[in-house]
Every structure is written in structure tokens, then in C-alpha cells.
Design an enzyme around this catalytic site. Structure first.
Site, short mmCIF file in Angstrom:
data_model
loop_
_atom_site.label_atom_id
_atom_site.label_comp_id
_atom_site.label_asym_id
_atom_site.label_seq_id
_atom_site.Cartn_x
_atom_site.Cartn_y
_atom_site.Cartn_z
N GLY A 66 -105.15 -9.98 -9.13
CA GLY A 66 -106.42 -10.59 -9.51
C GLY A 66 -106.37 -11.45 -10.75
O GLY A 66 -107.15 -12.38 -10.89
N THR A 85 -108.56 -4.87 0.97
CA THR A 85 -108.18 -3.82 0.02
C THR A 85 -109.18 -2.67 0.11
O THR A 85 -110.39 -2.88 0.02
CB THR A 85 -108.13 -4.37 -1.41
OG1 THR A 85 -107.09 -5.35 -1.48
CG2 THR A 85 -107.85 -3.28 -2.42
N HIS A 116 -101.58 0.68 -4.98
CA HIS A 116 -102.05 -0.30 -5.97
C HIS A 116 -101.17 -0.27 -7.22
O HIS A 116 -101.65 -0.50 -8.34
CB HIS A 116 -103.52 -0.04 -6.34
CG HIS A 116 -104.33 -1.28 -6.52
ND1 HIS A 116 -105.15 -1.78 -5.54
CD2 HIS A 116 -104.43 -2.16 -7.55
CE1 HIS A 116 -105.73 -2.88 -5.97
NE2 HIS A 116 -105.31 -3.14 -7.19
N SER A 133 -95.60 -1.41 -4.36
CA SER A 133 -95.74 -0.38 -5.39
C SER A 133 -94.36 0.09 -5.85
O SER A 133 -93.69 0.85 -5.15
CB SER A 133 -96.58 0.82 -4.94
OG SER A 133 -97.91 0.41 -4.64
#
EC number: 1.13.12.4
Length: 394
Positions: free
Chosen positions: A100, A179, A291, A322
Site C-alpha cells: 500500500g 485481500t 500479510h 510472507s
């Protein structure tokens, strides 16, 4: 036929004419250099995890518990790392995972565009985040002919969700990644310590403030026209924050599946029962991820979940991220059954060090290492790289 490992020869060849690399070669050095380049708020957001960051560390440590068994006399002079996914040929089984704040990692504040440009040059697919500085339409253009995917943070308002999906379709994205684990923000002490959450400051909200449905609902809520969204990012951020808090349900997934023909991939699956139900619901891909340990501490390393998720998913492709830090990690995750492996923090550090060129360098370095490991250990393609190639080291 060229191999990803040829990047090594390119670097050595430049050294013969007196040209030394300007970017470091390992994850530890990427991170160390990026720490000097990034503002404290961006650094804490990218580097930090949930709680005491045990799960974040465990994600990385899990790879050390497995080793690849070498095979000799296999004629692995040429390797084919390409993979077919959802009707598209990927040049390599690796992708840029959605981040993000990737825009803020680049020195010019446009790291999302830089990521897409690196994707176009390398052929490594990019999954762009809903949270971006450049619009999803512009990012898709930057990615060129390389497959690109749009990641959706599912809002509580279905009109807005559909607007994003339609925009992604019209922009030419090759799939939709939903997500599942970020409808609420995890407990992140690094960010809390400096009271920093970039999006609440109005950063990386371009896809929202340019969206016609968001603009319409914002006007109905506040009486402010679309121009006011751009002029007052804090107002936009307050309204955006109010759209969160909706835990995605199976009914939501059924609805999404009913309104789009794009491949739908669910990100955040770790339990095999969830994978089975997702496949039964008609989704096109499973994305095994925790995440990066950023949302919930105290869980299992994502790699430990991967084999059961792969088994439960049957013929449905499984993406994974991850804890990936090296090319060896990429190879191990592929051997565990991942169809393709996502990198996150490595390319965020690359963006900090050199923008698009830095991201490209990180991707090529990881793939060169992965390719050379396969060459030395006698694996010519991904079909030969199975879980039988791994042995526990503990």
C-alpha cells in the site's frame, strides 16, 4: 534461450570494463541502505509487523528449516522458469506483491508507477494495491504487456466495490486479488509509537478520490465536490476510513464472482478448509499469505501452512508470500507447491534505493539466485521442483 542467472554474467562483464555495481546484492544490504534513505514514518510502516513481530520473524526463519536435495548429471544447462497462470504466460514464477505504501518508498513518491515500469522491463507480474499514488489506470499502462493484477480492499459499500472492479476490467487487468485479512488494522507497535498511519493522513488514496462512486458518496456525505477531495486529503481520509470495518464474507465472494469474468484470487488463505471452500465457491486462485506478519501476531509461519493449502486447492493455482528474502526462499516455496511466489519488502527496499531501476535490480537478483540454484542442483523446470526435492534440516 537465456536464463535468469545470466544477470550474474552481466554484472561480472561490467566489472571487466571498470563498471562496479551501484546497488547492493543481498537482502540485508538492501534493507540497511534503505533504512538510511527512507523517512521514519515510511520505514516504520514497511519494516514493522504486528505485536512483538514474532510471526514476522518466524516467516523468515521457516525457510531455514528446509533444504533442497541436489541431483547431479541432469543436463540443467538451460532452465525454464516460465509458468502458465489464468491464461497468461509468466516469464518467471515470481511477482511483486501488493504494497500500500510502495509509492512512498521511492524518492520521487511514485513507487507504484516505478514498480509497474520494472514489471514491464523484467516480465515479473505486478499486483497493484488499491492504496496508491498513481491511479490504477495509469499503473496498468506502465506495466505494458506484462500480466498485471488489481488488489482490492473490499469496502462495505458494494457500489464502490463494483466501481473498482469495473475500472480494473476496463484498464485491462488480468485478474482481481481480494485481500481478506485487512478489513481491520492489526496492532503495530512501531507505527503506534510514532502515531503514524499514512492513509489516515490522506496519502495513497488516489484510486478513491478519482472514483466516481466515491466522489458521489463523499458529496452526499459532506456536500463537497470532487475537487474538494483533492484539495483536502484529510477530509478524504476521514471518509475513506469510514468505509473500512466490513469483514469480507463468503456471500461477498459469491457476489464478486457473479459480476466479473476476471480471474478472482483470494489473498490471506492459510487454513486448508478455507482453501477447499474457496475452490468450491468457484474462485480461480488461492493466495496463501499471513500479510508478512503485519496483521496478526502469534500465528504460524505462512510457509508451514502452504503444503496443506496446496493439497486442499487441488488443481487451483496457489500464490504465496510472507518471508521471502532470497532466491533460495523462492525455490523452496515453489518446491512446497506454490505456483508463483510474491516478494514484498525486498522490492520496497529496492524502490528506496533506486526507484524503478532499484526494483528491477532486486527482482533480477532474486531470480538469478533462484535460477542458479536450480542449475547447480539439477532442476531444469518447475515440474521437476516438487516437495520430494526438500529435506528437513531440523
Amino acid at each position: 534461450m537465456s536464463n535468469w542467472g545470466d544477470y550474474e554474467n552481466e554484472i561480472y562483464g561490467q566489472g571487466l570494463v571498470g563498471v562496479a555495481p551501484t546497488l547492493p546484492m543481498s537482502y540485508a544490504d538492501w534493507e540497511a541502505h534503505a533504512q538510511q534513505a527512507l523517512p521514519p514514518g515510511v520505514l516504520s510502516y514497511v519494516a514493522g509487523g504486528s505485536g512483538d513481530e514474532h510471526t514476522q520473524r518466524a516467516n523468515v526463519e521457516a525457510f531455514k528449516h528446509w533444504g533442497l536435495m541436489p541431483r547431479m548429471l541432469m543436463a540443467a544447462t538451460e532452465r525454464d522458469l516460465s509458468v502458465e497462470l489464468w491464461g497468461k504466460t509468466w516469464a518467471a514464477p515470481m511477482f511483486f506483491a501488493p504494497i500500500g505504501v510502495i509509492a512512498l518508498c521511492a524518492q520521487d513518491g511514485h513507487g507504484d508507477a516505478a514498480s509497474a515500469q520494472a514489471s514491464a522491463r523484467t516480465g515479473v507480474p505486478y499486483i497493484t494495491s488499491t492504496l496508491a499514488v498513481s491511479s490504477l489506470e495509469d499503473i496498468r499502462k506502465h506495466a505494458g504487456d506484462t500480466p498485471a493484477y488489481f488488489q482490492l480492499y473490499y469496502p462495505e459499500d458494494r457500489d464502490l466495490a463494483e466501481s473498482f472492479i469495473r475500472r480494473a476490467e476496463e484498464a485491462g487487468y488480468d485478474g482481481l486479488v481480494i485481500t481478506l485479512d485487512t478489513w481491520i488494522f492489526g496492532w503495530r507497535p512501531r507505527d503506534l509509537t510514532i502515531s503514524n498511519f499514512p492513509f489516515l493522513r490522506g496519502l495513497c488514496l488516489t484510486n478513491y478520490v478519482t472514483d466516481p462512486v466515491f466522489q458521489k458518496k463523499f458529496k452526499a456525505h459532506s456536500g463537497v465536490e470532487a475537487e474538494g477531495l483533492r484539495d483536502n486529503p484529510r477530509l478524504a481520509a476521514d471518509f475513506w476510513h469510514g468505509l473500512f470495518g466490513h469483514s469480507v464474507t463468503w456471500e461477498d465472494i459469491d457476489w464478486v464472482r457473479s459480476i466479473t469474468k476476471m480471474p478472482v484470487i483470494l489473498k490471506g488463505i492459510q487454513h486448508p478448509d478455507d482453501a477447499r471452500r474457496a475452490v468450491d465457491s468457484g474462485v480461480d486462485g488461492i493466495y496463501c499469505s499471513n500479510h508478512g506478519g503485519r496483521q496478526a501476531n502469534g500465528g504460524l509461519p505462512a510457509l508451514d501452512c502452504l503444503p496443506e493449502v496446496v493439497k486442499a486447492s487441488g488443481d487451483t493455482p496457489v500464490l504465496f508470500d510472507s518471508g521471502i528474502r532470497t532466491g533460495a526462499d523462492v525455490v523452496k516455496a515453489l518446491a512446497m507447491g506454490a505456483s508463483a511466489v510474491g516478494i514484498g519488502r525486498p522490492y520496497a527496499w529496492g524502490a528506496a534505493l533506486g526507484g524503478s531501476k532499484g526494483i528491477e535490480h532486486v527482482a533480477r537478483s532474486l531470480l538469478a539466485e533462484a535460477d542458479l540454484i536450480m542449475a547447480v542442483d539439477g532442476y531444469r523446470n518447475l515440474k521437476e521442483l516438487t516437495i520430494d526435492a526438500l529435506r528437513p534440516t531440523r
